[in-house]
Design a protein around this motif. Structure first.
Motif, PDB file in Angstrom:
ATOM      1  N   VAL A 131       0.794  -1.201  -0.175  1.00 19.66           N
ATOM      2  CA  VAL A 131      -0.059   0.037  -0.036  1.00 19.66           C
ATOM      3  C   VAL A 131       0.958   1.181   0.050  1.00 19.66           C
ATOM      4  CG1 VAL A 131      -1.741   1.096   1.318  1.00 19.66           C
ATOM      5  CG2 VAL A 131      -1.802  -1.269   1.530  1.00 19.66           C
ATOM      6  N   ASP A 132       0.694   1.964  -1.038  1.00 12.70           N
ATOM      7  CA  ASP A 132       1.642   3.219  -1.241  1.00 12.70           C
ATOM      8  C   ASP A 132       1.053   4.568  -1.024  1.00 12.70           C
ATOM      9  OD1 ASP A 132       0.246   3.182  -3.494  1.00 12.70           O
ATOM     10  OD2 ASP A 132       2.214   2.912  -4.937  1.00 12.70           O
ATOM     11  N   ASP A 133      -0.290   4.261  -0.687  1.00 19.78           N
ATOM     12  CA  ASP A 133      -1.082   5.451  -0.329  1.00 19.78           C
ATOM     13  C   ASP A 133      -1.492   5.690   0.950  1.00 19.78           C
ATOM     14  OD1 ASP A 133      -3.036   7.565  -0.398  1.00 19.78           O
ATOM     15  OD2 ASP A 133      -4.439   6.660  -1.927  1.00 19.78           O
ATOM     16  N   PRO A 134      -1.326   6.937   1.535  1.00 16.93           N
ATOM     17  CA  PRO A 134      -1.230   6.938   3.214  1.00 16.93           C
ATOM     18  C   PRO A 134      -2.614   6.963   3.463  1.00 16.93           C
ATOM     19  CG  PRO A 134       0.477   8.499   2.472  1.00 16.93           C
ATOM     20  CD  PRO A 134      -0.089   7.893   1.200  1.00 16.93           C
ATOM     21  N   ALA A 135      -3.649   7.329   2.546  1.00 14.96           N
ATOM     22  CA  ALA A 135      -5.141   7.307   2.855  1.00 14.96           C
ATOM     23  C   ALA A 135      -5.672   6.057   3.021  1.00 14.96           C
ATOM     24  CB  ALA A 135      -5.688   8.268   1.786  1.00 14.96           C
ATOM     25  N   ARG A 136      -4.851   4.977   2.362  1.00 18.00           N
ATOM     26  CA  ARG A 136      -5.454   3.717   2.321  1.00 18.00           C
ATOM     27  C   ARG A 136      -4.887   2.648   3.404  1.00 18.00           C
ATOM     28  NH1 ARG A 136      -3.419   1.338  -2.516  1.00 18.00           N
ATOM     29  NH2 ARG A 136      -4.530  -0.334  -1.842  1.00 18.00           N
ATOM     30  N   VAL A 137      -3.967   3.496   4.421  1.00 16.84           N
ATOM     31  CA  VAL A 137      -3.414   2.544   5.378  1.00 16.84           C
ATOM     32  C   VAL A 137      -4.218   2.726   6.620  1.00 16.84           C
ATOM     33  CG1 VAL A 137      -1.312   2.615   6.903  1.00 16.84           C
ATOM     34  CG2 VAL A 137      -1.038   3.193   4.302  1.00 16.84           C
ATOM     35  N   SER A 138      -4.602   1.654   7.296  1.00 22.77           N
ATOM     36  CA  SER A 138      -5.418   1.604   8.531  1.00 22.77           C
ATOM     37  C   SER A 138      -5.529   0.042   9.063  1.00 22.77           C
ATOM     38  CB  SER A 138      -7.052   1.754   8.171  1.00 22.77           C
ATOM     39  OG  SER A 138      -7.634   0.801   7.395  1.00 22.77           O
ATOM     40  N   LEU A 139      -5.662  -0.157  10.210  1.00 22.45           N
ATOM     41  CA  LEU A 139      -5.696  -1.183  11.008  1.00 22.45           C
ATOM     42  C   LEU A 139      -6.571  -2.344  10.250  1.00 22.45           C
ATOM     43  CD1 LEU A 139      -4.569  -3.131  13.199  1.00 22.45           C
ATOM     44  CD2 LEU A 139      -6.259  -2.276  14.680  1.00 22.45           C
ATOM     45  N   ASP A 140      -7.901  -1.605  10.028  1.00 24.43           N
ATOM     46  CA  ASP A 140      -8.977  -2.568   9.543  1.00 24.43           C
ATOM     47  C   ASP A 140      -8.505  -3.051   8.010  1.00 24.43           C
ATOM     48  OD1 ASP A 140     -10.493  -2.258  11.520  1.00 24.43           O
ATOM     49  OD2 ASP A 140     -11.801  -0.609  10.610  1.00 24.43           O
ATOM     50  N   GLY A 141      -7.831  -2.085   7.299  1.00 18.08           N
ATOM     51  CA  GLY A 141      -7.193  -2.664   5.919  1.00 18.08           C
ATOM     52  C   GLY A 141      -6.370  -3.730   6.480  1.00 18.08           C
ATOM     53  N   ALA A 142      -5.521  -3.570   7.305  1.00 15.84           N
ATOM     54  CA  ALA A 142      -4.325  -4.471   7.335  1.00 15.84           C
ATOM     55  C   ALA A 142      -4.783  -5.776   7.787  1.00 15.84           C
ATOM     56  CB  ALA A 142      -3.304  -3.906   8.484  1.00 15.84           C
ATOM     57  N   ARG A 143      -5.971  -5.712   8.690  1.00 19.58           N
ATOM     58  CA  ARG A 143      -6.682  -6.964   9.033  1.00 19.58           C
ATOM     59  C   ARG A 143      -7.268  -7.760   7.856  1.00 19.58           C
ATOM     60  NH1 ARG A 143      -9.160  -4.193  14.605  1.00 19.58           N
ATOM     61  NH2 ARG A 143      -7.830  -5.247  16.046  1.00 19.58           N
ATOM     62  N   LYS A 144      -7.687  -7.048   7.026  1.00 20.82           N
ATOM     63  CA  LYS A 144      -8.298  -7.746   5.756  1.00 20.82           C
ATOM     64  C   LYS A 144      -7.214  -8.304   4.993  1.00 20.82           C
ATOM     65  CE  LYS A 144     -12.274  -4.784   5.202  1.00 20.82           C
ATOM     66  NZ  LYS A 144     -13.072  -3.696   4.474  1.00 20.82           N
ATOM     67  N   ARG A 145      -6.192  -7.624   4.864  1.00 23.46           N
ATOM     68  CA  ARG A 145      -4.973  -8.221   4.070  1.00 23.46           C
ATOM     69  C   ARG A 145      -4.453  -9.396   4.757  1.00 23.46           C
ATOM     70  NH1 ARG A 145      -2.033  -4.748   1.020  1.00 23.46           N
ATOM     71  NH2 ARG A 145      -0.122  -4.780   2.715  1.00 23.46           N
ATOM     72  N   ALA A 146      -4.403  -9.332   5.967  1.00 21.49           N
ATOM     73  CA  ALA A 146      -3.853 -10.494   6.863  1.00 21.49           C
ATOM     74  C   ALA A 146      -4.667 -11.512   6.872  1.00 21.49           C
ATOM     75  CB  ALA A 146      -3.836 -10.185   8.532  1.00 21.49           C
ATOM     76  N   ALA A 147      -6.060 -11.305   6.678  1.00 19.17           N
ATOM     77  CA  ALA A 147      -6.967 -12.520   6.644  1.00 19.17           C
ATOM     78  C   ALA A 147      -7.065 -13.253   5.463  1.00 19.17           C
ATOM     79  CB  ALA A 147      -8.550 -12.015   6.775  1.00 19.17           C
ATOM     80  N   GLY A 148      -6.617 -12.235   4.217  1.00 19.12           N
ATOM     81  CA  GLY A 148      -6.268 -13.141   3.140  1.00 19.12           C
ATOM     82  C   GLY A 148      -4.999 -13.892   2.817  1.00 19.12           C
ATOM     83  N   ILE A 149      -3.906 -13.245   3.611  1.00 13.62           N
ATOM     84  CA  ILE A 149      -2.661 -14.077   3.632  1.00 13.62           C
ATOM     85  C   ILE A 149      -2.919 -15.483   4.443  1.00 13.62           C
ATOM     86  CG2 ILE A 149      -1.473 -12.945   5.285  1.00 13.62           C
ATOM     87  CD1 ILE A 149      -0.039 -14.416   1.790  1.00 13.62           C
ATOM     88  N   TRP A 150      -3.689 -15.251   5.591  1.00 12.86           N
ATOM     89  CA  TRP A 150      -3.704 -16.309   6.512  1.00 12.86           C
ATOM     90  C   TRP A 150      -4.633 -17.453   5.620  1.00 12.86           C
ATOM     91  CZ3 TRP A 150      -1.663 -17.265  11.055  1.00 12.86           C
ATOM     92  CH2 TRP A 150      -2.135 -18.148  11.874  1.00 12.86           C
ATOM     93  N   THR A 151      -5.613 -17.287   4.944  1.00 13.72           N
ATOM     94  CA  THR A 151      -6.294 -18.208   4.303  1.00 13.72           C
ATOM     95  C   THR A 151      -5.425 -18.605   3.048  1.00 13.72           C
ATOM     96  OG1 THR A 151      -8.054 -16.937   4.638  1.00 13.72           O
ATOM     97  CG2 THR A 151      -8.572 -18.639   2.882  1.00 13.72           C
ATOM     98  N   ALA A 152      -4.675 -17.876   2.398  1.00 12.15           N
ATOM     99  CA  ALA A 152      -3.877 -18.430   1.421  1.00 12.15           C
ATOM    100  C   ALA A 152      -2.952 -19.393   1.778  1.00 12.15           C
ATOM    101  CB  ALA A 152      -3.334 -17.049   0.776  1.00 12.15           C
ATOM    102  N   LEU A 153      -2.538 -19.148   3.086  1.00 10.72           N
ATOM    103  CA  LEU A 153      -1.183 -19.984   3.556  1.00 10.72           C
ATOM    104  C   LEU A 153      -1.659 -20.959   4.365  1.00 10.72           C
ATOM    105  CD1 LEU A 153       1.275 -17.447   4.840  1.00 10.72           C
ATOM    106  CD2 LEU A 153       1.599 -18.674   2.914  1.00 10.72           C
ATOM    107  N   GLY A 154      -3.177 -21.188   4.824  1.00 10.05           N
ATOM    108  CA  GLY A 154      -3.635 -22.513   5.114  1.00 10.05           C
ATOM    109  C   GLY A 154      -3.097 -22.622   6.640  1.00 10.05           C
ATOM    110  N   LEU A 155      -2.810 -21.821   7.533  1.00 13.53           N
ATOM    111  CA  LEU A 155      -2.408 -22.129   8.936  1.00 13.53           C
ATOM    112  C   LEU A 155      -3.418 -22.292   9.695  1.00 13.53           C
ATOM    113  CD1 LEU A 155       0.514 -20.829   7.216  1.00 13.53           C
ATOM    114  CD2 LEU A 155       0.703 -20.037   9.665  1.00 13.53           C
TER     115      LEU A 155
END
Length: 961
Positions: free
Chosen positions: A224-248
């Motif tokens: 994410v290179d736009d400060p306006a799009r940086v938030s904890l909620d956004g990070a949580r969505k991104r983390a959920a995606g990678i968590w699912t992709a990795l299958g941990l």
């Protein structure tokens, strides 16, 4: 200030899915992943410990997220931002400056910079020194090595240019303040934990921070290179995606304590006495602790250990298990048993059991750096730039453990792991990623099978691991058939030293009750100041005692006596098996096993003999082991061959689950000899040929020219042994074993009742040997002690804790003496076993410029391997002894196609996606010619479908054998 904070770069586009990731975005991503780790991965026992540290239920989650977010605080420096042109330009435009030539000349690793800044800022915020001192190493060590506090700062000659002057300190403090704000936590000054965690919990935390960082650095996470799009909620969505992709996922959830009825229904048979005793002991322990289970071979110890692990995990909040076997070859069959057991506890969970082999991990070759240059020390720590993205397989829909676990140092993080015990021993060494290795162990129940097989070099690593496990109150189950009293006390004291927080611990002498099987339990109750509790209970065997006849079949051990010795064994087996029957012959070396196999094949035909040794491909060894386990199963009489001889090396010493009618063996120390005897007449109810109804052991491989049968003659000379046998085991243990063997002519071994007595006599410092042997025995004892002490001293230099150095209660300086990380996994077993490092290679055949597998399957150009064939190719992996594989053997290299790397920034083509090279890039190939021959380290070798790897002599000899 706002513009300056948002100008800082966290990940370059190359390492963030093609889009730059701002530093604050990467820090929030890592915090959000850490939250996922808390919610979906951590065992309840770990969560409870972190909550106590942080000051209340649920507060541990915030502490873990905050620490994970701060891991890259050190990137807010000119030293890091100045390395990347686009970032440097943006940061300069925001008003943050530095002297570029100075910063370039004096680099500063960002993990050390982070520890340096955090230590300074937390002190300024009023944190107590004892809290500051355990926190900063978690940031400074998030790349796997923990430096000393004195080595954190930038080079003095950089004149603070590397850390930044003028506005830089304000921006760094603002970054620290803003992370806490964005995570919804208290101001930094009020985030002080209520207690200092143990070093074991600190190491666990450090491993979790490193794990979260590696997941948040996944190539699948777009920046994410736009400060306006940086938030904890956004990070949580991104983390959920990678968590699912990795299958941990975590292992057990809500596991209930099974009772005896549940266990008996699961296995369809009553529990054996030792299994019932172990289950009851585990159910009544006052706290998580250690169980030492000792019982003869064939009593069901392995199942007892798994039952104990399940009960202890359910009672004390642990969610997985590590099962360590004595050697890699014994881990393969155990993998199937553990997978079936885990599946029986919870449907679908069996797919999350990992079988770890050395060559699946990157491990450092070790060279101590006491006198290293500054550049060599920097190389040992690794550079502070972007790292190569870890190879990750796509999630396979839950049918196997996540590919994330098969990256560098991550294997033990998998919920359920079967491996050689070397993985545990290596976690107790000052290795790279010791934090993630220990983090993987500290949430599990640890089960170690055949623990007596740990030699004098590996023992210090085992004791060190037990201290860390004891400090973390991890349940440990040790299994052994032949544990000496001194060994029993050593392992118990090591665990209690950790649990009581003492550097060393010396318990009162343990009682020595008589009984076939014994279960020793040690633990420290949770009450403050509680004294350790030790209990010892015994039970009878489910098998009756039987007299075992032990006979010496003398052999001329001076070359060239091999052919005559083989002829004698063949003739004896022909007579003993005249009416049928199954025999096991254990030879000390591969060459001896191959030579005897050739002779037996002529006598009994190719279908009547099986050869099994280490110098076979994984596929061939697994197929033969599986055949032997099925044909000679101690639990199933159906399909047993009329006549079969298994010729094996030491792969038959441990966890080789067969039942034979006759045993022929080379000499070995008493405990190993008893292990081999444990394969004999394992099923007491089996009907055997008339000549073989009495269990009989024939010991060969030693010359007894002047030694009477009892070995007690007034002028009898001590026996002589095979050179390779004496080199491996030492003369002293062989002399003691030989005396017990020779004495058996007058006093047969009544087993299992006599096992404790035989083991005790074998480990007695003053064994009752014949007077005529005294001079030879005393010289052998001196030599044995010298070798033992030297090897133990070598091991102690590399232990994770350096006792006696006043290192304190934090992780600071844990890797003060470490080693550079090199390619491959050759050093791991060598390190913890004190052996010359062996190698592993994938066997391929080259003919006419084209490559093919040993099985005949063709490979692509330069050895290119389609994804669907990688697993098949890896079954042709073979271990190579050190004499065939020096540290840099010219004949061992990855094939050309395996070394190819995708160009940076270039997207993979559809054709490239079909070829898997990530798992092969660091694998060596042993390339054979069309006749399956190769010259390696000056030896002419040939791979034979029946014999395995055959040494045909020196390459300069005109004719091989």
């Amino acid at each position: 200030m706002e513009r300056q904070v948002w100008s800082l770069l966290g990940k370059t586009a190359e390492y963030a899915g093609g889009t730059e990731n701002l530093l604050l975005s990467h820090m929030l991503d890592t915090a959000a992943v850490a939250e996922r780790v808390w919610d979906g991965f951590l065992a309840r026992a770990t969560r409870d410990m972190l909550d106590r540290t942080a000051g209340g239920t649920g507060k541990g989650r915030g502490l873990l997220m905050w620490l994970a977010a701060l891991h890259d605080l050190g990137k807010a420096t000119p030293a890091w931002q100045g390395k990347y042109p686009s970032a440097a330009k943006r940061v300069r435009e925001a008003g943050l400056t530095w002297h570029e030539p100075t910063v370039k000349r004096y680099p500063w690793a960002h993990e050390r910079a982070g520890g340096f800044l955090l230590r300074r800022f937390l002190t300024e915020e009023g944190w107590p020194a004892e809290q500051v001192e355990w926190v900063w190493p978690l940031v400074a060590g998030h790349h796997g090595f923990f430096p000393l506090a004195s080595s954190l700062g930038p080079h003095r000659a950089s004149l603070r240019q590397a850390e930044g002057r003028e506005q830089w300190p304000l921006v760094q403090r603002e970054l620290l303040r803003r992370v806490s704000l964005l995570l919804g936590l208290d101001p930094v000054a009020r985030l002080v934990p209520v207690e200092v965690p143990t070093r074991a919990l600190q190491l666990h935390l450090a491993g979790l921070v490193a794990m979260a960082d590696q997941m948040a650095s996944s190539p699948g996470l777009v920046g994410v290179d736009d400060p306006a799009r940086v938030s904890l909620d956004g990070a949580r969505k991104r983390a959920a995606g990678i968590w699912t992709a990795l299958g941990l996922r975590r292992g057990w959830e809500g596991l209930a304590v099974p009772d005896v009825e549940v266990l008996e229904r699961r296995y369809g048979e009553p529990l054996r006495p030792v299994q019932r005793l172990v289950a009851e002991t585990a159910r009544t322990m006052a706290a998580a602790g250690m169980l030492i289970v000792e019982a003869p071979m064939g009593e069901g110890k392995t199942r007892a250990g798994l039952l104990a692990a399940e009960i202890l995990a359910a009672r004390f909040g642990f969610d997985g298990v590590f099962v360590g076997m004595p050697r890699w070859s014994t881990a393969d069959p155990m993998f199937r048993e553990v997978r079936d057991w885990v599946e029986a506890t919870e449907a679908g969970l069996g797919a999350h059991v990992a079988l770890l082999h050395l060559w699946q991990n990157f491990a450092p070759e070790w060279t101590t750096l006491y006198h290293a240059t500054e550049e060599e020390r920097a190389a040992a720590i690794g550079d502070c730039g972007e790292e190569e993205p870890a190879t990750q397989k796509e999630f396979s829909g839950g049918q196997s453990p996540s590919g994330f676990y098969f990256g560098s140092g991550r294997g033990l993080l998998c919920p359920f792991v079967v491996s050689s015990a070397d993985e545990l021993l290596y976690a107790a060494a000052r290795s790279n990623w010791a934090s993630m290795r220990m983090a993987g162990l500290l949430g599990k129940v640890v089960v170690l099978d055949e623990v007596h097989a740990t030699d004098v070099h590996g023992l210090p690593f085992l004791l060190e691991a037990l201290r860390w496990l004891g400090q973390a109150r991890v349940p440990v189950v040790l299994l052994s058939a032949t544990l000496a009293s001194g060994q029993r006390r050593q392992v118990a004291d090591a665990y209690l030293a950790g649990a009581t927080g003492r550097t060393e611990y010396e318990s009162e002498p343990m009682p020595e009750p008589r009984g076939c099987a014994r279960v020793t339990a040690v633990c420290v109750p949770p009450a403050a100041g509680a004294a350790p509790v030790t209990s010892v209970q015994t039970c009878a065997s489910f098998r009756p005692d039987r007299a075992y006849t032990v006979e010496v079949l003398p052999e001329d051990v001076s070359p060239p006596g091999a052919e005559a010795a083989d002829a004698a064994v063949v003739g004896r087996l022909a007579a003993e098996l005249a009416d049928g029957g199954c025999a096991l012959v254990v030879r000390e070396t591969t060459a001896r096993a191959q030579a005897l196999y050739r002779s037996l094949r002529e006598q009994f035909g190719p279908d009547g003999v099986v050869l099994l040794h280490e110098r076979m491909t994984a596929r061939d060894r697994a197929l033969r082991t599986d055949f032997c386990s099925r044909a000679l199963s101690p639990r199933d009489g159906g399909g047993r061959p009329h006549r079969l001889v298994v010729v094996a090396t030491r792969v038959a010493e441990e966890s080789f689950d067969v039942d034979v009618d006759l045993l022929v063996t080379d000499p070995a120390p008493t405990d190993l000899l008893l292990q081999r005897v444990g394969r004999l007449h394992r099923d007491p109810g089996r009907v055997r040929p008339a000549r073989l109804r009495t269990p009989r052991v024939l010991v060969t491989g030693m010359a007894t020219d002047d030694t009477p049968p009892s070995g007690t003659g007034a002028t009898s000379a001590p026996p002589r042994f095979q050179h390779d046998c004496e080199r491996r085991h030492g003369r002293r243990p062989l002399l003691v074993a030989a005396h017990l063997v020779l004495s058996a002519a007058e006093e047969p071994w009544v087993l299992p009742a006599r096992i404790p007595d035989l083991v005790a006599r074998a480990y007695d410092d003053s064994p009752d040997l014949p007077e005529a042997w005294s001079e030879s025995a005393e010289a052998a004892l001196r030599e044995w002690r010298d070798v033992r002490d030297h090897r133990a001293d070598q091991a102690r230099r590399l232990l994770l804790s350096r006792r006696g150095t006043g290192e304190g209660g934090t992780l600071a300086g844990l890797h003060y003496v470490a080693a550079p990380v090199l390619r491959g996994g050759r050093g791991l077993s060598a390190l913890v076993r004190g052996e010359q490092p062996a190698a592993e290679a994938v066997v391929v055949v080259q003919e006419g410029g084209a490559y093919r597998m040993l099985s005949g399957t063709p490979l692509g150009d330069d050895g290119a391997v389609p994804v669907e064939l990688v697993d098949e190719l890896l079954t042709h992996t073979i271990p190579l002894p050190a004499e065939y594989a020096p540290m840099e053997p010219v004949a061992l290299r990855p094939l050309p196609a395996w070394r190819k790397k995708r160009e940076k920034g270039k997207k993979e083509t559809e054709e490239e996606r079909k070829v898997e090279h990530g798992r092969l890039r660091d694998r060596d190939a042993l390339v054979l010619d069309a006749r399956h021959r190769v010259v390696l380290a000056g030896r002419r070798l040939r791979y034979d479908a029946e014999l395995g790897l055959v040494d045909e002599g020196a390459a300069d000899e005109p004719h091989g054998r």
